[in-house]
Design an enzyme around this catalytic site. Structure first.
Site, short mmCIF file in Angstrom:
data_model
loop_
_atom_site.label_atom_id
_atom_site.label_comp_id
_atom_site.label_asym_id
_atom_site.label_seq_id
_atom_site.Cartn_x
_atom_site.Cartn_y
_atom_site.Cartn_z
CG HIS A 1 -1.65 1.26 1.47
ND1 HIS A 1 -2.95 1.46 1.07
CD2 HIS A 1 -1.26 2.42 2.07
CE1 HIS A 1 -3.34 2.67 1.40
NE2 HIS A 1 -2.34 3.29 2.03
CD GLU A 2 2.08 3.38 3.67
OE1 GLU A 2 2.30 4.49 3.13
OE2 GLU A 2 1.08 3.16 4.38
#
Length: 335
Positions: A130-131
């Site tokens: 996600h990051e």
């Protein structure tokens, strides 16, 4: 659509900054405010990662000091076609993570000790994917500029107390009522814009993050655990620097659960539902969310297993998540 909406929101925040300058100093004040905002954005463009990481006392780690954590980021970056970002660790019991930097070539990811201790290897992979999605989408620059402008607007609004009250500005005056209104409404408006920008990015980062790791339910499971633990654990540094709250995968501040205008993040259950729907699209069945019962990342048994036989389930070995033979192949793009 997200890019257009984000552009409008950033323009609105810049316009708000200039409007406060005009109310405080007329046309000259507006010009000064614009120059000041421009200078702050240039500074934050080159120093945003250092600023945010220093705020949260992040310590850089490598393959020697944090082998499993570093390996996760390394393999995910390769899968996403991104340069290897710098990897940082935050000493906080609250499970959380964020990404920062001005572009993929100058980016960093940071995870808390609480995240690595509470989540499984696969769930950490979902979070870091996600990051990395934020990095791939250049969200890290947008959100950092937004945080800088929000802080500047709050600071400028406070100046109104000392320089704006009772003075006429080109035929008008703020007066004490107008000054107090600016002090209250300007930071509130900036926060609303800041939160709106963040919310437009989270769902997209969830989706692309799932594509990077190939497992939507890894991130869904991680979000459930993080949200549950974050609500009971105070993040002291995040509370001291609330302008950075929108950068975390889950809001690190207390009292933000509802999916409404004043939330820095979409409702966690809505995000989980979207990831489960994605799971159904990819693998032909919307399986219920199952929080993994695997060994957490920090366990010595996991480290020993990784170093001896490297038989890691999921995309690391091309098998299914959790290594259960009765599940369909869900290896995703790494299989």
């Amino acid at each position: 659509m997200n890019f257009f909406r984000t552009t409008l929101l950033l323009a609105a925040m810049t316009g708000l900054f200039m409007a406060i300058g005009y109310m405080l100093g007329g046309s000259g004040g507006m010009v000064i405010a614009f120059i000041f905002a421009l200078g702050m954005n240039v500074f934050s463009y080159w120093n945003s990662d250092k600023m945010v990481l220093r705020m949260h006392n992040a310590v850089e780690v490598d393959a020697r000091t944090a082998p499993e954590y570093y390996e996760i980021v390394q393999k995910l970056a390769q899968s996403a076609g991104l340069p290897m970002p710098r990897v940082y660790l935050i000493n906080s019991d609250q499970p959380n993570a964020f990404a920062t930097g001005r572009n993929p070539q100058n980016a960093a990811v940071a995870a808390s000790t609480g995240l690595l201790n509470r989540l499984t290897y696969e769930e950490v992979a979902g979070v870091m994917a996600h990051e990395l999605a934020h990095i791939k989408n250049y969200d890290i620059l947008t959100m950092t500029v937004t945080a800088t402008l929000a802080g500047a607007i709050s600071m400028l609004a406070n100046f109104a107390l000392f320089f704006g009250g009772g003075r006429d500005r080109e035929g008008g005056g703020l007066g004490i009522v107008g000054t107090i209104a600016i002090m209250i409404l300007a930071p509130l408006a900036a926060s609303v814009v800041q939160m709106a920008i963040s919310r437009t990015r989270e769902y997209e980062a969830d989706r692309i993050g799932a594509e990077i790791c190939g497992q939507p339910l890894w991130l869904a499971s991680a979000l459930a655990k993080i949200a549950n633990a974050a609500g009971r654990t105070v993040n002291v540094t995040a509370e001291a620097h609330p302008a950075t709250a929108h950068m975390f995968i889950i809001n690190p501040l207390s009292g933000q659960k509802m999916d409404n205008l004043f939330s820095t993040h979409p409702d966690t259950q809505n995000r989980i539902d979207a990831l489960q729907a994605l799971q159904g699209e990819w693998y032909g069945g919307q399986a219920p969310l199952k929080v993994s019962s695997g060994v957490t990342l920090g366990a010595s048994q996991r480290r020993a297993q990784m170093r001896q036989d490297e038989q890691i389930d999921g995309p690391w070995s091309g098998g299914s998540a959790g290594g259960r033979d009765d599940e369909p192949d869900q290896s995703g793009p790494w299989g």
